[in-house]
Design a protein around this motif. Structure first.
Motif, PDB file in Angstrom:
ATOM      1  N   LEU A  74      -3.782  -3.266 -10.681  1.00 55.09           N
ATOM      2  CA  LEU A  74      -3.809  -4.720 -10.881  1.00 55.09           C
ATOM      3  C   LEU A  74      -2.808  -5.409  -9.960  1.00 55.09           C
ATOM      4  O   LEU A  74      -3.121  -6.459  -9.376  1.00 55.09           O
ATOM      5  CB  LEU A  74      -3.521  -5.056 -12.345  1.00 55.09           C
ATOM      6  CG  LEU A  74      -4.635  -4.699 -13.327  1.00 55.09           C
ATOM      7  CD1 LEU A  74      -4.145  -4.841 -14.762  1.00 55.09           C
ATOM      8  CD2 LEU A  74      -5.868  -5.549 -13.095  1.00 55.09           C
ATOM      9  N   HIS A  75      -1.623  -4.823  -9.798  1.00 51.17           N
ATOM     10  CA  HIS A  75      -0.620  -5.399  -8.889  1.00 51.17           C
ATOM     11  C   HIS A  75      -1.116  -5.344  -7.440  1.00 51.17           C
ATOM     12  O   HIS A  75      -0.872  -6.277  -6.669  1.00 51.17           O
ATOM     13  CB  HIS A  75       0.704  -4.652  -9.001  1.00 51.17           C
ATOM     14  CG  HIS A  75       1.370  -4.833 -10.320  1.00 51.17           C
ATOM     15  ND1 HIS A  75       2.402  -4.038 -10.737  1.00 51.17           N
ATOM     16  CD2 HIS A  75       1.148  -5.695 -11.335  1.00 51.17           C
ATOM     17  CE1 HIS A  75       2.789  -4.408 -11.940  1.00 51.17           C
ATOM     18  NE2 HIS A  75       2.032  -5.415 -12.321  1.00 51.17           N
ATOM     19  N   LEU A  76      -1.800  -4.254  -7.090  1.00 53.09           N
ATOM     20  CA  LEU A  76      -2.314  -4.098  -5.730  1.00 53.09           C
ATOM     21  C   LEU A  76      -3.287  -5.226  -5.385  1.00 53.09           C
ATOM     22  O   LEU A  76      -3.324  -5.704  -4.249  1.00 53.09           O
ATOM     23  CB  LEU A  76      -2.996  -2.733  -5.579  1.00 53.09           C
ATOM     24  CG  LEU A  76      -3.428  -2.322  -4.189  1.00 53.09           C
ATOM     25  CD1 LEU A  76      -2.224  -2.168  -3.269  1.00 53.09           C
ATOM     26  CD2 LEU A  76      -4.196  -1.003  -4.254  1.00 53.09           C
ATOM     27  N   PHE A  77      -4.060  -5.667  -6.389  1.00 54.53           N
ATOM     28  CA  PHE A  77      -5.025  -6.742  -6.168  1.00 54.53           C
ATOM     29  C   PHE A  77      -4.488  -8.099  -6.636  1.00 54.53           C
ATOM     30  O   PHE A  77      -5.255  -9.010  -6.951  1.00 54.53           O
ATOM     31  CB  PHE A  77      -6.352  -6.407  -6.841  1.00 54.53           C
ATOM     32  CG  PHE A  77      -7.019  -5.206  -6.244  1.00 54.53           C
ATOM     33  CD1 PHE A  77      -7.547  -5.259  -4.958  1.00 54.53           C
ATOM     34  CD2 PHE A  77      -7.080  -4.009  -6.931  1.00 54.53           C
ATOM     35  CE1 PHE A  77      -8.143  -4.151  -4.387  1.00 54.53           C
ATOM     36  CE2 PHE A  77      -7.674  -2.889  -6.370  1.00 54.53           C
ATOM     37  CZ  PHE A  77      -8.203  -2.960  -5.094  1.00 54.53           C
ATOM     38  N   ASN A  78      -3.150  -8.201  -6.673  1.00 56.63           N
ATOM     39  CA  ASN A  78      -2.448  -9.459  -6.966  1.00 56.63           C
ATOM     40  C   ASN A  78      -2.782 -10.057  -8.331  1.00 56.63           C
ATOM     41  O   ASN A  78      -2.813 -11.277  -8.487  1.00 56.63           O
ATOM     42  CB  ASN A  78      -2.697 -10.499  -5.872  1.00 56.63           C
ATOM     43  CG  ASN A  78      -2.165 -10.041  -4.542  1.00 56.63           C
ATOM     44  OD1 ASN A  78      -1.095  -9.455  -4.463  1.00 56.63           O
ATOM     45  ND2 ASN A  78      -2.914 -10.302  -3.491  1.00 56.63           N
ATOM     46  N   LYS A  79      -3.041  -9.221  -9.318  1.00 55.95           N
ATOM     47  CA  LYS A  79      -3.242  -9.684 -10.690  1.00 55.95           C
ATOM     48  C   LYS A  79      -1.914  -9.588 -11.419  1.00 55.95           C
ATOM     49  O   LYS A  79      -1.236  -8.564 -11.371  1.00 55.95           O
ATOM     50  CB  LYS A  79      -4.301  -8.836 -11.416  1.00 55.95           C
ATOM     51  CG  LYS A  79      -5.653  -8.847 -10.757  1.00 55.95           C
ATOM     52  CD  LYS A  79      -6.255 -10.234 -10.790  1.00 55.95           C
ATOM     53  CE  LYS A  79      -7.611 -10.234 -10.120  1.00 55.95           C
ATOM     54  NZ  LYS A  79      -8.147 -11.556  -9.940  1.00 55.95           N
ATOM     55  N   ASP A  80      -1.540 -10.657 -12.078  1.00 54.48           N
ATOM     56  CA  ASP A  80      -0.269 -10.693 -12.788  1.00 54.48           C
ATOM     57  C   ASP A  80      -0.418  -9.991 -14.135  1.00 54.48           C
ATOM     58  O   ASP A  80      -1.284 -10.351 -14.934  1.00 54.48           O
ATOM     59  CB  ASP A  80       0.171 -12.142 -12.990  1.00 54.48           C
ATOM     60  CG  ASP A  80       1.562 -12.263 -13.566  1.00 54.48           C
ATOM     61  OD1 ASP A  80       2.340 -11.294 -13.468  1.00 54.48           O
ATOM     62  OD2 ASP A  80       1.876 -13.338 -14.113  1.00 54.48           O
ATOM     63  N   THR A  81       0.421  -9.005 -14.376  1.00 51.22           N
ATOM     64  CA  THR A  81       0.379  -8.257 -15.640  1.00 51.22           C
ATOM     65  C   THR A  81       1.527  -8.631 -16.566  1.00 51.22           C
ATOM     66  O   THR A  81       1.614  -8.112 -17.673  1.00 51.22           O
ATOM     67  CB  THR A  81       0.441  -6.740 -15.366  1.00 51.22           C
ATOM     68  OG1 THR A  81       1.652  -6.446 -14.664  1.00 51.22           O
ATOM     69  CG2 THR A  81      -0.751  -6.272 -14.582  1.00 51.22           C
ATOM     70  N   GLY A 133      -8.801  -4.772 -21.664  1.00 49.39           N
ATOM     71  CA  GLY A 133      -7.526  -4.384 -21.069  1.00 49.39           C
ATOM     72  C   GLY A 133      -6.335  -4.897 -21.860  1.00 49.39           C
ATOM     73  O   GLY A 133      -5.372  -4.161 -22.113  1.00 49.39           O
ATOM     74  N   VAL A 134      -6.392  -6.153 -22.281  1.00 47.64           N
ATOM     75  CA  VAL A 134      -5.303  -6.729 -23.073  1.00 47.64           C
ATOM     76  C   VAL A 134      -5.224  -6.044 -24.434  1.00 47.64           C
ATOM     77  O   VAL A 134      -4.128  -5.801 -24.951  1.00 47.64           O
ATOM     78  CB  VAL A 134      -5.487  -8.263 -23.211  1.00 47.64           C
ATOM     79  CG1 VAL A 134      -4.536  -8.842 -24.242  1.00 47.64           C
ATOM     80  CG2 VAL A 134      -5.295  -8.934 -21.867  1.00 47.64           C
TER      81      VAL A 134
END
Length: 165
Positions: free
Chosen positions: A148-155, A8-9
Motif C-alpha cells: 500500500l505504501h509502494l502505491f502511495n496509499k496512506d495506512t 482490509g480495514v
C-alpha cells in the motif's frame, strides 16, 4: 474497490485488537504473577511461559503496526538534504525493502512454525508452534502495508497523534 478497502480495514482492526488484547493479557498475567509471589509466596506454574508467549506475540504485532503508522525509525534530517525526486525514489526503495523483510518473516516464520509443530511447551502443553506463528502473520501484514505504501496509499489510522517532544 470499496469492498476491498472494507475487508482490509476489518482485517487490520482485528489485528490491532489482537495486539491490544495480548498487551492487556500480558499486564494482567505479570501483575498476577508478582502479586501472588509477593503476597502468598506462590507462583502459577504457567505464568512465565504465558508471559513470554504474549510478549513475543505483542512485539511482532507491534512491528507491523509500527510500519502501518510510519513510526519506525527514520532519519529525515539527512534525507531532507536531497532533492524531492531522490526522496520519492528512496521511499519506493524503502517500501520494497520493507516488503522483502515481511516476506522473510512469512517464509522463515512458517518454516519455524512447521518445524515446531511436533513439540509442546512444558507448562501449558500448547504446541511450540504457537510461539512462531506470530512471525508469518506479522509478515503478511507488513507485506500488505508495504505494498500500500509502494502505491502511495496512506495506512495511518491515527493521524492526530503528536510526534516528538
Amino acid at each position: 474497490m470499496k469492498l476491498i478497502k472494507k475487508v482490509g480495514v476489518f482485517i487490520d482492526s482485528i489485528f490491532e485488537k489482537l495486539a491490544l488484547t495480548s498487551l492487556v493479557a500480558l499486564v494482567l498475567v505479570v501483575t498476577t504473577q508478582v502479586a501472588t509471589r509477593k503476597l502468598f509466596n506462590f507462583v502459577f506454574f504457567w505464568s512465565e511461559e504465558v508471559t513470554l508467549l504474549l510478549l513475543g506475540w505483542f512485539a511482532f504485532m507491534a512491528i507491523a503496526i509500527g510500519f502501518r503508522e510510519h513510526i519506525h525509525l527514520g532519519i529525515d534530517s539527512f534525507t531532507n538534504l536531497f532533492p524531492k525526486v531522490f526522496n520519492k525514489v528512496l521511499d519506493k526503495v524503502i517500501s520494497i525493502s520493507i516488503f522483502a523483510f515481511g516476506l522473510y518473516l512469512v517464509v522463515q516464520g512458517w518454516d519455524f512454525t512447521v518445524l515446531m509443530m511436533e513439540s509442546t511447551l512444558p507448562a501449558t502443553k500448547l504446541p511450540s508452534s504457537i510461539t512462531y506463528v506470530a512471525m508469518p502473520i506479522t509478515g503478511i501484514m507488513i507485506c500488505g502495508y508495504s505494498l500500500l505504501h509502494l502505491f502511495n496509499k496512506d495506512t495511518t489510522r491515527y493521524k492526530d497523534l503528536e510526534e516528538g517532544m
